[in-house]
Motif scaffolding. Structure first.
Motif, mmCIF file in Angstrom:
data_model
loop_
_atom_site.group_PDB
_atom_site.id
_atom_site.type_symbol
_atom_site.label_atom_id
_atom_site.label_comp_id
_atom_site.label_asym_id
_atom_site.label_seq_id
_atom_site.Cartn_x
_atom_site.Cartn_y
_atom_site.Cartn_z
ATOM 1 N N HIS A 338 64.951 9.576 -10.494
ATOM 2 C CA HIS A 338 64.642 10.015 -9.137
ATOM 3 C C HIS A 338 64.993 11.486 -8.992
ATOM 4 C CE1 HIS A 338 68.788 8.387 -9.101
ATOM 5 N NE2 HIS A 338 69.054 9.396 -8.285
ATOM 6 N N ALA A 339 64.355 12.126 -8.040
ATOM 7 C CA ALA A 339 64.566 13.548 -7.791
ATOM 8 C C ALA A 339 64.215 13.845 -6.349
ATOM 9 C CB ALA A 339 63.720 14.394 -8.739
ATOM 10 N N HIS A 340 64.602 15.036 -5.905
ATOM 11 C CA HIS A 340 64.266 15.482 -4.553
ATOM 12 C C HIS A 340 63.286 16.635 -4.637
ATOM 13 C CE1 HIS A 340 64.695 16.858 -0.383
ATOM 14 N NE2 HIS A 340 65.182 15.654 -0.135
ATOM 15 N N ALA A 341 62.432 16.731 -3.651
ATOM 16 C CA ALA A 341 61.389 17.766 -3.659
ATOM 17 C C ALA A 341 61.967 19.172 -3.701
ATOM 18 C CB ALA A 341 60.486 17.606 -2.442
ATOM 19 N N THR A 342 63.183 19.354 -3.201
ATOM 20 C CA THR A 342 63.787 20.681 -3.215
ATOM 21 C C THR A 342 64.254 21.091 -4.608
ATOM 22 O OG1 THR A 342 65.906 19.689 -2.592
ATOM 23 C CG2 THR A 342 64.533 20.573 -0.817
ATOM 24 N N GLU A 343 64.305 20.127 -5.531
ATOM 25 C CA GLU A 343 64.714 20.414 -6.902
ATOM 26 C C GLU A 343 63.472 20.751 -7.720
ATOM 27 O OE1 GLU A 343 66.559 16.823 -8.132
ATOM 28 O OE2 GLU A 343 67.997 16.803 -6.474
ATOM 29 N N ALA A 344 63.359 21.984 -8.158
ATOM 30 C CA ALA A 344 62.190 22.404 -8.925
ATOM 31 C C ALA A 344 62.074 21.571 -10.197
ATOM 32 C CB ALA A 344 62.277 23.883 -9.258
ATOM 33 N N ALA A 345 60.822 21.162 -10.518
ATOM 34 C CA ALA A 345 60.605 20.330 -11.693
ATOM 35 C C ALA A 345 60.751 21.121 -12.978
ATOM 36 C CB ALA A 345 59.217 19.692 -11.615
ATOM 37 N N GLY A 346 60.358 22.371 -12.974
ATOM 38 C CA GLY A 346 60.421 23.200 -14.171
ATOM 39 C C GLY A 346 60.864 24.594 -13.814
#
Length: 554
Positions: A338-346
């Protein structure tokens, strides 16, 4: 001699006096939303109705005074009364402003509210309520000196006040028992408006229920889950499950709403099922329920915490990712990536203007989604992928924050979180703008799916609950389910299943088109997803799989 020697000694107050003064203040003034609600009931119109409301007010004062009398000890009374006054002031604001009630579900919502959601609820009206109903009387009583009294006498007086208050309340209730029983039976939510008893009672219920849960991990669900594709050599499936936030079906033009809130989806050949019902009237109630295989009644009756749909999909070997732009997954995604949208994927930063003050517009969910997809386990991706996107959607009361300035087709919109202070048409404009923006986000997600040539793709959008926009003076959501208005339980259910995917899934789209008015609910969600993901398990119920009845080989 000092001048102070000639001054009269300050009056000393009995703790019981402060208790009953506070009970009178809270019972009469901090319960104004309750009196407003009762006086609006059709059964309580006229002089007789006003008399009943006054009698009920006396009962509320007597009950609060009786209970607080047990705490009328010198070192305890002031902190307890300050807490009660501030709680009553806050509850009065939210009940009066939004028509909510302080039942256990609402308390869970309060406990799970994050900083961003809390910020949207701040207003000058809240400040005024806290100041006038809480701070001013709290300061006054805190400055009252207390009279000393031996503890045996104090105990006797406290018990006598408790018994007297209860006797008064019972006597008042019996004097108008028929009217009281009828009103409480017809409008059970009124009991959760008694302030501040209702918030404290509901908090106690939540605390007791949380301690009932057995220690340790949740009970295993779908231990037999396995991936069993109809075509082992075909492309893996990619399902995007959009768990829409606070969207009500009535405001979707796909469902016949008169305003063009879904212009882009209307051109993408989606299927909108118009008679879907939610499992609850809040995110905290609906999310865990809709990801359970038990259905609403079974979920409410379960003995303890259990695994959910995401655990079953992962156990079957599929790649699962929960991507959030909300206040969290309510524990559903704890055991899956899981992740949050505020956390950049790359390495690609989020575009300027997409996020502000730690809060992002929902288009952030799609930013660098290819990188997020590729980061999942390669072996699992070859079996299939389920991406769960949890947007901000139409979360209120600050609807105007849910859409960017350039995508607001309906103006003027309410720019305040004090919805009752805006003209209702402006509240609806702001809400409809959030639905129109959700239409854009969903359309862009479908365009992204069309580019995923390595997968057979599909998208399912289901909201967790609906929303009240001023109907019957109700705003937001969270009304107890048994008495909740349809606006809070009637939710959109939208499926995008392109022709090539439908053929590979063995689904007849014309058959699905004929089912658009089929009554369905959140009970169906887990089983429909299991069917789409080709996961077999004993927990699967084919009668709750929306696509099952339209498959060529059921």
């Amino acid at each position: 001699m000092k001048s102070s020697d000639f001054e009269a000694p300050a009056k000393r107050w009995s703790p019981l006096s402060l208790v009953w003064l506070a009970a009178l203040w809270m019972g009469l003034l901090a319960n104004w939303p309750l009196w407003q609600r009762m006086l609006a009931l059709p059964e309580l119109q006229g002089t007789k109705g006003v008399g009943f409301v006054l009698l009920f007010a006396a009962m509320v004062v007597a009950l609060h005074g009786a209970l607080a009398s047990l705490l009328a000890w010198p070192r305890l009374v002031k902190p307890v009364l300050v807490l009660c006054l501030m709680s009553a002031a806050a509850a009065a604001h939210f009940m009066g402003a939004y028509g909510t009630v302080m039942d256990p579900t609402m308390i869970v919502n309060v406990l799970q509210t994050d900083v961003k959601e809390a910020r949207d609820l701040l207003s000058l009206r809240l400040l005024a309520s806290l100041l006038l109903l809480g701070v001013l009387p709290a300061v006054w009583l805190w400055r009252r000196p207390l009279a000393p009294l031996a503890w045996p006498k104090r105990l006797g007086w406290n018990l006598a006040a408790f018994a007297g208050g209860l006797a008064l309340m019972v006597g008042l209730a019996m004097s108008s028992y028929a009217d009281l029983a009828s009103t409480m039976r017809t409008y059970p939510s009124l009991r959760y408006m008694m302030n501040p008893l209702a918030p404290f009672w509901s908090l106690g219920v939540v605390a007791v229920e949380s301690h009932k849960a057995p220690d340790g991990p949740p009970a295993v669900v779908a231990a037999d889950a396995r991936w069993q594709p109809t075509d082992p050599h075909g492309r893996p499936r990619l399902l995007v499950l959009f768990v829409g936030e606070t969207a009500r079906a009535a405001n979707f033009s796909l469902n016949g709403y008169g305003r063009p809130t879904n212009p882009r989806l209307a051109g993408l050949d989606v299927l909108s099922f118009r008679q879907a019902s939610s499992c609850g009237t809040s995110t905290a109630a609906s999310l865990p329920c809709m990801f359970s295989h038990l259905g609403r009644s079974g979920f409410l009756d379960r003995a303890g915490d259990q695994e959910n749909l995401l655990d079953a999909l992962q156990r079957a070997g599929l790649a699962v990712l929960w991507l959030d732009n909300q206040s969290g997954c309510k524990g559903l995604c704890d055991r899956v990536p899981h992740a949050h949208a505020t956390e950049a994927a790359g390495r690609t930063p989020l575009p300027a203007g997409l996020c502000e003050g730690g809060e992002c517009l929902d288009m952030a969910l799609l930013h660098d989604l290819d990188t997020r997809l590729q980061s999942l386990d390669a072996e699992r991706r070859q079996r299939g992928v389920v991406l769960v996107l949890h947007p901000m959607g139409s979360h209120g009361p600050a609807y105007f924050r849910r859409s960017p300035p350039e995508l607001k087709p309906f103006t003027p919109e309410c720019r305040s979180n004090a919805l009752q202070q805006c003209p209702r048409e402006q509240v609806v404009n702001a809400y409809d703008n959030s639905i129109a923006y959700a239409d854009t986000v969903l359309a862009e997600t479908i365009q992204w799916l069309k580019r995923q040539g390595a997968y057979d793709t599909s998208l399912l959008y289901v909201s967790d609950h609906g929303e009240s926009l001023g109907e019957n003076n109700l705003y937001l959501h969270g009304v107890p389910y048994a008495v909740a208005p349809r606006e809070q339980t009637h939710v959109p259910w939208i499926l995008w299943l392109p022709d090539d995917s439908a053929r590979r899934f063995g689904v007849d789209r014309r058959c699905l088109q004929s089912q658009l008015d089929l009554p369905l609910s959140h009970d169906w969600l887990s089983h429909t997803v299991l069917g789409l993901a080709e996961v077999h398990s004993a927990i699967y119920r084919p009668d709750w799989d929306l696509l099952r009845r339209c498959r060529a080989t059921p």
